[in-house]
Design a protein around this motif. Structure first.
Motif, short mmCIF file in Angstrom:
data_model
loop_
_atom_site.label_atom_id
_atom_site.label_comp_id
_atom_site.label_asym_id
_atom_site.label_seq_id
_atom_site.Cartn_x
_atom_site.Cartn_y
_atom_site.Cartn_z
N VAL A 113 30.59 27.20 3.19
CA VAL A 113 29.15 27.09 3.31
C VAL A 113 28.53 28.12 2.37
CG1 VAL A 113 27.17 27.29 4.88
CG2 VAL A 113 29.34 26.36 5.72
N GLU A 114 27.58 27.67 1.57
CA GLU A 114 26.94 28.58 0.62
C GLU A 114 26.24 29.72 1.34
OE1 GLU A 114 24.37 26.74 -2.22
OE2 GLU A 114 25.86 25.25 -2.79
N ASP A 115 26.33 30.91 0.76
CA ASP A 115 25.61 32.07 1.30
C ASP A 115 24.13 31.75 1.35
OD1 ASP A 115 27.94 33.53 1.51
OD2 ASP A 115 27.68 34.56 -0.41
N GLY A 116 23.45 32.23 2.37
CA GLY A 116 22.02 32.03 2.48
C GLY A 116 21.61 30.75 3.18
N ASN A 117 22.59 29.92 3.60
CA ASN A 117 22.26 28.70 4.31
C ASN A 117 21.58 29.09 5.62
OD1 ASN A 117 22.55 26.43 6.21
ND2 ASN A 117 23.77 25.49 4.58
N PRO A 118 20.38 28.58 5.90
CA PRO A 118 19.64 29.01 7.08
C PRO A 118 20.15 28.44 8.41
CG PRO A 118 18.41 27.32 5.92
CD PRO A 118 19.63 27.63 5.08
N THR A 119 20.99 27.43 8.34
CA THR A 119 21.42 26.74 9.56
C THR A 119 22.90 26.94 9.87
OG1 THR A 119 19.76 25.06 9.08
CG2 THR A 119 21.39 24.51 10.75
#
Length: 178
Positions: free
Chosen positions: A15-21
């Motif tokens: 999961v990409e860093d900074g994903n809010p969910t």
């Protein structure tokens, strides 16, 4: 579609860093819903991190490459079909678990042994139900190891009582002092 990771024999989920969910903390190879600490999707190389509270519905379903998993003692619920059709060799359920869903360890999931550290067993789906928590074969071929003093409780509880072989867990002690 994240489920493709397991179907294709994939070995990682990122999961990409900074994903809010969602996150995949500690490079665990899983898709985790950050706010609820629910593991949504895993694969054969997933390490379930401490802090996960729930293993979601179908999280590892049909991940036949999964033969071993360590469920941390922060997990309280294991969702419907969570490990359906996984080929777990053995299974240890921590004392923290308070619910397990329909077909959670169903399908072709036939662990040789099931170790439950739960001292007060709760009702699960039994062998006669189409949605039994464990595969029919597991109830008859696996040994269920339970904490000392809990055998009679398991033999009297819906679902658990369907295990033909229930024995005291002599090889792991439960330490309530920590």
């Amino acid at each position: 579609e994240t489920k493709e990771v397991c179907y294709d024999g994939g070995s990682s989920i990122i999961v990409e860093d900074g994903n809010p969910t969602y996150d995949s903390r500690e490079k665990c190879n899983a898709l985790i819903e950050t706010a609820s600490n629910t593991l949504i999707t895993g694969c054969m190389n997933t390490t379930i991190p401490d802090g996960i509270i729930s293993i979601g519905d179908g999280a590892f379903s049909e991940c036949s490459g999964l033969t071993s998993v360590t469920i941390p003692n922060t997990v309280t619920s294991i969702g419907n079909w969570a490990f359906y059709d996984c080929k777990l060799i053995s299974l240890s359920i921590p004392a923290s678990v308070t619910s397990m869903g329909e077909g959670a360890f169903g399908g072709i999931c036939y662990p040789e042994s099931v170790v439950s550290l739960i001292e007060e067993p709760f009702e699960i789906y039994g062998e006669a139900e189409a949605s039994s928590t464990f595969a029919y074969y597991t109830f008859h071929s696996s040994t269920l190891y339970v904490p000392a003093g809990s055998v009679d409780k398991y033999r009297a509880t819906k679902g658990w009582k369907d295990f033909v072989n229930i024995e005291t867990n002599d090889f792991i002690s439960v330490d309530n002092s920590s």
